[in-house]
Design a protein around this motif. Sequence first.
Motif, PDB file in Angstrom:
ATOM      1  N   ARG A   1      21.481   5.089   3.597  1.00 42.88           N
ATOM      2  CA  ARG A   1      20.765   6.330   3.932  1.00 42.88           C
ATOM      3  C   ARG A   1      19.940   6.840   2.761  1.00 42.88           C
ATOM      4  O   ARG A   1      18.825   7.345   2.939  1.00 42.88           O
ATOM      5  CB  ARG A   1      21.755   7.416   4.372  1.00 42.88           C
ATOM      6  N   VAL A   2      20.475   6.727   1.557  1.00 41.92           N
ATOM      7  CA  VAL A   2      19.724   7.173   0.387  1.00 41.92           C
ATOM      8  C   VAL A   2      18.460   6.337   0.216  1.00 41.92           C
ATOM      9  O   VAL A   2      17.355   6.869   0.021  1.00 41.92           O
ATOM     10  CB  VAL A   2      20.604   7.107  -0.877  1.00 41.92           C
ATOM     11  N   VAL A   3      18.602   5.014   0.305  1.00 45.13           N
ATOM     12  CA  VAL A   3      17.439   4.137   0.164  1.00 45.13           C
ATOM     13  C   VAL A   3      16.443   4.386   1.289  1.00 45.13           C
ATOM     14  O   VAL A   3      15.225   4.472   1.062  1.00 45.13           O
ATOM     15  CB  VAL A   3      17.883   2.660   0.133  1.00 45.13           C
ATOM     16  N   GLU A   4      16.937   4.521   2.496  1.00 42.65           N
ATOM     17  CA  GLU A   4      16.069   4.789   3.650  1.00 42.65           C
ATOM     18  C   GLU A   4      15.291   6.088   3.460  1.00 42.65           C
ATOM     19  O   GLU A   4      14.096   6.171   3.785  1.00 42.65           O
ATOM     20  CB  GLU A   4      16.933   4.863   4.908  1.00 42.65           C
ATOM     21  N   THR A   5      15.945   7.115   2.919  1.00 43.46           N
ATOM     22  CA  THR A   5      15.282   8.400   2.683  1.00 43.46           C
ATOM     23  C   THR A   5      14.180   8.264   1.637  1.00 43.46           C
ATOM     24  O   THR A   5      13.071   8.796   1.799  1.00 43.46           O
ATOM     25  CB  THR A   5      16.304   9.455   2.241  1.00 43.46           C
ATOM     26  N   LEU A   6      14.476   7.562   0.559  1.00 50.30           N
ATOM     27  CA  LEU A   6      13.463   7.347  -0.478  1.00 50.30           C
ATOM     28  C   LEU A   6      12.240   6.632   0.098  1.00 50.30           C
ATOM     29  O   LEU A   6      11.097   6.973  -0.225  1.00 50.30           O
ATOM     30  CB  LEU A   6      14.064   6.538  -1.628  1.00 50.30           C
ATOM     31  N   LYS A   7      12.467   5.666   0.965  1.00 52.45           N
ATOM     32  CA  LYS A   7      11.357   4.932   1.567  1.00 52.45           C
ATOM     33  C   LYS A   7      10.604   5.809   2.567  1.00 52.45           C
ATOM     34  O   LYS A   7       9.359   5.820   2.583  1.00 52.45           O
ATOM     35  CB  LYS A   7      11.876   3.658   2.237  1.00 52.45           C
ATOM     36  N   ALA A   8      11.344   6.536   3.391  1.00 52.74           N
ATOM     37  CA  ALA A   8      10.700   7.373   4.400  1.00 52.74           C
ATOM     38  C   ALA A   8       9.851   8.475   3.777  1.00 52.74           C
ATOM     39  O   ALA A   8       8.824   8.869   4.340  1.00 52.74           O
ATOM     40  CB  ALA A   8      11.771   7.980   5.317  1.00 52.74           C
ATOM     41  N   GLU A   9      10.258   8.972   2.615  1.00 55.05           N
ATOM     42  CA  GLU A   9       9.523  10.041   1.944  1.00 55.05           C
ATOM     43  C   GLU A   9       8.429   9.502   1.023  1.00 55.05           C
ATOM     44  O   GLU A   9       7.772  10.280   0.313  1.00 55.05           O
ATOM     45  CB  GLU A   9      10.482  10.924   1.141  1.00 55.05           C
ATOM     46  N   GLY A  10       8.226   8.188   1.004  1.00 50.38           N
ATOM     47  CA  GLY A  10       7.197   7.597   0.160  1.00 50.38           C
ATOM     48  C   GLY A  10       7.539   7.601  -1.317  1.00 50.38           C
ATOM     49  O   GLY A  10       6.641   7.565  -2.170  1.00 50.38           O
ATOM     50  N   LEU A  11       8.828   7.603  -1.638  1.00 53.19           N
ATOM     51  CA  LEU A  11       9.283   7.717  -3.027  1.00 53.19           C
ATOM     52  C   LEU A  11       9.819   6.417  -3.605  1.00 53.19           C
ATOM     53  O   LEU A  11      10.051   6.333  -4.822  1.00 53.19           O
ATOM     54  CB  LEU A  11      10.389   8.783  -3.122  1.00 53.19           C
ATOM     55  N   TRP A  12      10.046   5.438  -2.757  1.00 56.16           N
ATOM     56  CA  TRP A  12      10.775   4.243  -3.175  1.00 56.16           C
ATOM     57  C   TRP A  12      10.107   3.512  -4.337  1.00 56.16           C
ATOM     58  O   TRP A  12      10.763   3.140  -5.313  1.00 56.16           O
ATOM     59  CB  TRP A  12      10.935   3.310  -1.974  1.00 56.16           C
ATOM     60  N   GLU A  13       8.795   3.328  -4.256  1.00 62.97           N
ATOM     61  CA  GLU A  13       8.098   2.568  -5.289  1.00 62.97           C
ATOM     62  C   GLU A  13       8.221   3.235  -6.655  1.00 62.97           C
ATOM     63  O   GLU A  13       8.263   2.551  -7.685  1.00 62.97           O
ATOM     64  CB  GLU A  13       6.609   2.437  -4.932  1.00 62.97           C
ATOM     65  N   ASP A  14       8.292   4.553  -6.664  1.00 66.35           N
ATOM     66  CA  ASP A  14       8.296   5.306  -7.913  1.00 66.35           C
ATOM     67  C   ASP A  14       9.687   5.819  -8.281  1.00 66.35           C
ATOM     68  O   ASP A  14       9.819   6.803  -9.004  1.00 66.35           O
ATOM     69  CB  ASP A  14       7.336   6.490  -7.812  1.00 66.35           C
ATOM     70  N   THR A  15      10.724   5.166  -7.792  1.00 63.05           N
ATOM     71  CA  THR A  15      12.092   5.571  -8.094  1.00 63.05           C
ATOM     72  C   THR A  15      12.809   4.479  -8.874  1.00 63.05           C
ATOM     73  O   THR A  15      12.848   3.324  -8.452  1.00 63.05           O
ATOM     74  CB  THR A  15      12.874   5.890  -6.805  1.00 63.05           C
TER      75      THR A  15
END
Length: 461
Positions: free
Chosen positions: A245-259
């Motif tokens: 869920r944490v990873v999914e949230t980061l991706k859904a919010e457009g944050l994954w690449e910059d995390t």
Amino acid sequence: MIGCGAAPMALPRLDARQRRRSKRPNIVVILTDDQGYADISFNRHHPKEVSTPHMDALAREGVFFTQGYISGNVCSPTRAGLMTGRYQQRAGIYTAGEGGSGLPLAEKIFPQFLKGAGYVCGAFGKWHLGLTREYSPCARGFDEFYGFLGRGAHDYFDLDNPDSPLYRGFEPIQDEGYLTNRLTEEAVSFIQRHKDHPFFCYLAYNAVHAPPQAPQEDVERFDTGDETRDILMAMLKHLDAGVGRVVETLKAEGLWEDTLLFFLTDNGGSKAMHAVNTPLRGFKQWNYEGGIRTPFIVSWPARFKGGRSLGTPVISLDILPTALDAAGVAMPTGKPFDGKSLLPVLEGKTGTLHAKLFWSEGGRSGEWAVRCGKWKLVAQKKNVELFDLDADPSETKALNDEHPEKVQQLSRLYDEWLDQMAEPASGQGKRWTGDAPPEPQGRRQPRRPKRREKPKAIGTP
């Protein structure tokens, strides 16, 4: 903002391009508790009942360190090292009792380094670095806290017990639900509320630490022939879903690449909870590899390539220096880190990081270890064993007789290192003498009036 009592800051919104130009990634540390080295199905030695698809996906997308260590073999000392980037023994913390009584206030910790760089900082879950207000995460730089201060364990179902309270900020609260899921929900909410600014999210699950407790419908999905193991697998199911869920949230919010995200556990899997550490020897509370080596994953898609495994020995002390390096924050000079930034390794600029690594529980137990290159010396009072980890990662054959010079060399390295460490906070002495006093229990939470007992939760022993 659900904060620690201070008025929330009005922060300007940043678009995605502005965030990238700031070169300050979001930082997420996911710390699990007592998870076995083979209780992640990314490990090819995992038992058939283990299935962790979300952890596996994170390992496949990120970089998996096959020789990742923590700095202690029990909960609290490891957390002290992670928070300071320094061997916890420098602060007098050798045991869980010493760490649980309070990480000295003179030690600067993770969020205090990041606040000046504009980070919003949240801690969720198990703290275990002091029971009283001055040691609370919110007194030490975190803007938000949801979790418990107390010793290693907390009931997973009883979330409104004044004798073992959960806190929001400084205040004890009443809550309901399954604790692993509640920690996930709080961390996800934090990410969503602070997505427009750099943030540090410290998600310290208490799963899969005792007590063995999980929803009955999940326990019934497993039939290993071992009731405790079945409950552990159900606990692991919720833990894995939380990571997802944490990873999914980061991706859904457009944050994954910059995390910049770290995943690890706080020590080896617990024998009492029937964890599996295959192919490593030992369990939590031991200095064999099964007590101190952890699944260790790092991800930052915008900065370095994932989908790799690296054999460079690294340690949890490296997390804070890596985060500061990534955020462009200067390293301290007055109290320099023992950890080092992982970025040169992750970017292929070097294949080595630490020449030596050390572990110690002080003089009461007389247990310590040192690793130098491929060689590792493990001590239990007068007994020492030398292992070649390249040839024998399971530590099955001691090589003292074949290499007495290595025993002497590593013993000398340990003594030189220990000379630099502080005296243990409990007064136990740094070196085993055969007559160390019993460890004090440390501070306890104030006693409160007893209340009516609730029915036992499913899976409670």
